[in-house]
Structure formats: structure tokens, C-alpha cells
Design an enzyme around this catalytic site. Structure first.
Site, PDB file in Angstrom:
ATOM      1  N   LYS A  29      39.114  39.684  33.283  1.00 48.64           N
ATOM      2  CA  LYS A  29      39.162  40.676  34.355  1.00 48.64           C
ATOM      3  C   LYS A  29      38.646  42.005  33.818  1.00 48.64           C
ATOM      4  O   LYS A  29      39.118  42.509  32.806  1.00 48.64           O
ATOM      5  CB  LYS A  29      40.601  40.824  34.854  1.00 48.64           C
ATOM      6  CG  LYS A  29      40.759  41.730  36.061  1.00 48.64           C
ATOM      7  CD  LYS A  29      42.214  41.749  36.518  1.00 48.64           C
ATOM      8  CE  LYS A  29      42.387  42.636  37.734  1.00 48.64           C
ATOM      9  NZ  LYS A  29      43.803  42.680  38.177  1.00 48.64           N
TER      10      LYS A  29
ATOM     11  N   HIS B  91      38.530  44.932  35.643  1.00 48.71           N
ATOM     12  CA  HIS B  91      39.108  46.117  36.276  1.00 48.71           C
ATOM     13  C   HIS B  91      40.628  46.047  36.176  1.00 48.71           C
ATOM     14  O   HIS B  91      41.188  45.073  35.652  1.00 48.71           O
ATOM     15  CB  HIS B  91      38.684  46.202  37.752  1.00 48.71           C
ATOM     16  CG  HIS B  91      39.127  45.033  38.562  1.00 48.71           C
ATOM     17  ND1 HIS B  91      38.479  43.828  38.551  1.00 48.71           N
ATOM     18  CD2 HIS B  91      40.194  44.876  39.396  1.00 48.71           C
ATOM     19  CE1 HIS B  91      39.087  42.976  39.356  1.00 48.71           C
ATOM     20  NE2 HIS B  91      40.141  43.587  39.872  1.00 48.71           N
TER      21      HIS B  91
END
Length: 224
Positions: A103, A105
């Protein structure tokens, strides 16, 4: 065989998670039976499944501080097992699992839940071992990223097969990854307990399919 293991075999048949027929496995082998952990899809089934995993985890020689489930099928397994350990055995453990993709963000990273640290005693939970390759990759990745101490791996069903190199798949996994592997049941437990047993009014394992499984194990199984 312990009572919870017999209950687990009944549970697999009742839910349709263990089926007999003709199936192509991830390894490419054609097998006369198939185990599908994705078949557990109700709250009641996941609750019972967590109990069976918790029973097997307790038979390891270590009390875990973290239960880790490799994505995707390991995600509900680690959560269910952690809940069962707390509710049934008064063991409060953390849980965690990985993302298939990192991921970029928010909090970022590839781990969700408790990130293992060197002081943790981590037990992995997953569905089956066929050749063990994906489990070895995950354990090595965890050790490299977190310096995690992996104390064991608990699976639902040990197929008792050789890997692509002709080696005992579980023994090779234990050696390569440096972990102890514990299964709730093995296919030999199924062959010992299930033949002739009626579940929901039907014979769960007919003599024909028992013979097919034994022939399959003669070709692909390990001796112990």
C-alpha cells in the site's frame, strides 16, 4: 485421534469443504479429493473453524503472541484463531496478515494488524501444504522484513504428499523455513475415521473413493 479432530472431519463434510471427485490441484496433479477453506462463509462456521485451529495451536511447544495469516485465505483464519484462543483458552494474542500488494498511501506497507517484532512468538495459520513453496516464501519474507521469530505453522489438512522434487513436502518445508508444522488432521486421519460413516444421512466416503485416495497416495504420497 483426538475428539476435536474427529469433530473437524465431520465439520468438513457437513460444510462441503472436503469433497471427493476429480480435481486439478495447484500443483497440476489430478486428485480424487479437494479441500477448500473458502467454503467456510458464515459466522457460525468461521467460529467453529477458529476453535479447531486454536486446539491445534495449543499443541505446539510454544504459546504464541501473534497469529499470522498469509493472504488471502489466511486472513479469516488468523482472526478466527485469535478470537478462539481468547474465548476458549484465555490466551490473548495479536493477529496480523499481509497484503498481496504494498500500500502506497495512508499507513503504507504490506502488513495489516500487529507487525511482528523479534520478541514475538509468531504462529502462521493456513489451509493446506501441497508442495510448501508459497509457505517457505512467506516465512522467509517475514523473517527478512521483521526479524520475526516464526515458532510454528498450523494447517487444516496435511495431504501427506511429496513435492515436485520427490521430497516429503512438510519435512522439506520445515527444513527450508526452520519451523514446526502442525496439522489439525491428515489425509490418513480421514481414511481412518470416515469410511462407512454416515453424515447427514449419506455415507461420507465410499469404498470406491477410499480406494482412489489410497492409489493417489501410493503415487504421490510420502511414506510417513
Amino acid at each position: 485421534m483426538q475428539a476435536y479432530q474427529q469433530e473437524f472431519i465431520d465439520f468438513l463434510i457437513e460444510t462441503g469443504a472436503l469433497r471427493f471427485g476429480e480435481f486439478t490441484l495447484k500443483s497440476g496433479r489430478r486428485a480424487p479429493y479437494f479441500f477448500n477453506a473458502g467454503q467456510f462463509n458464515t459466522g457460525a462456521e468461521i467460529e467453529r473453524l477458529g476453535y479447531f485451529y486454536a486446539c491445534a495451536i495449543r499443541e505446539l511447544d510454544v504459546e504464541p503472541t501473534l497469529v499470522f495469516g498469509p493472504a488471502y485465505k489466511g486472513i479469516p483464519l488468523c482472526i478466527a484463531a485469535a478470537i478462539a484462543l481468547r474465548q476458549r483458552f484465555d490466551m490473548d494474542t495479536s493477529y496480523g496478515f499481509d497484503r498481496k500488494e504494498i500500500k502506497e498511501h495512508g499507513e503504507g506497507g504490506w502488513l495489516v494488524g500487529k507487525e511482528p517484532d523479534p520478541q514475538d512468538r509468531v504462529v502462521l495459520v493456513d489451509d493446506v501444504v501441497t508442495d510448501g513453496a508459497t509457505k517457505i516464501q512467506m516465512i522467509r519474507r517475514l523473517k527478512a522484513a521483521c526479524s520475526a521469530r516464526i515458532s510454528g505453522l498450523v494447517i487444516a489438512l496435511d495431504r501427506k504428499e511429496r513435492n515436485a522434487d520427490g521430497e516429503d513436502a512438510v519435512a522439506a518445508l520445515q527444513t527450508a523455513a526452520g519451523v514446526t508444522v502442525r496439522s489439525i488432521i491428515t489425509i490418513q486421519d480421514v481414511l481412518e475415521y470416515l469410511p462407512g460413516r454416515s453424515i447427514d444421512g449419506k455415507i461420507a466416503l465410499t469404498p470406491d473413493f477410499r480406494g482412489r485416495i489410497e492409489s493417489y497416495l501410493d503415487e504421490h504420497g510420502r511414506s510417513a
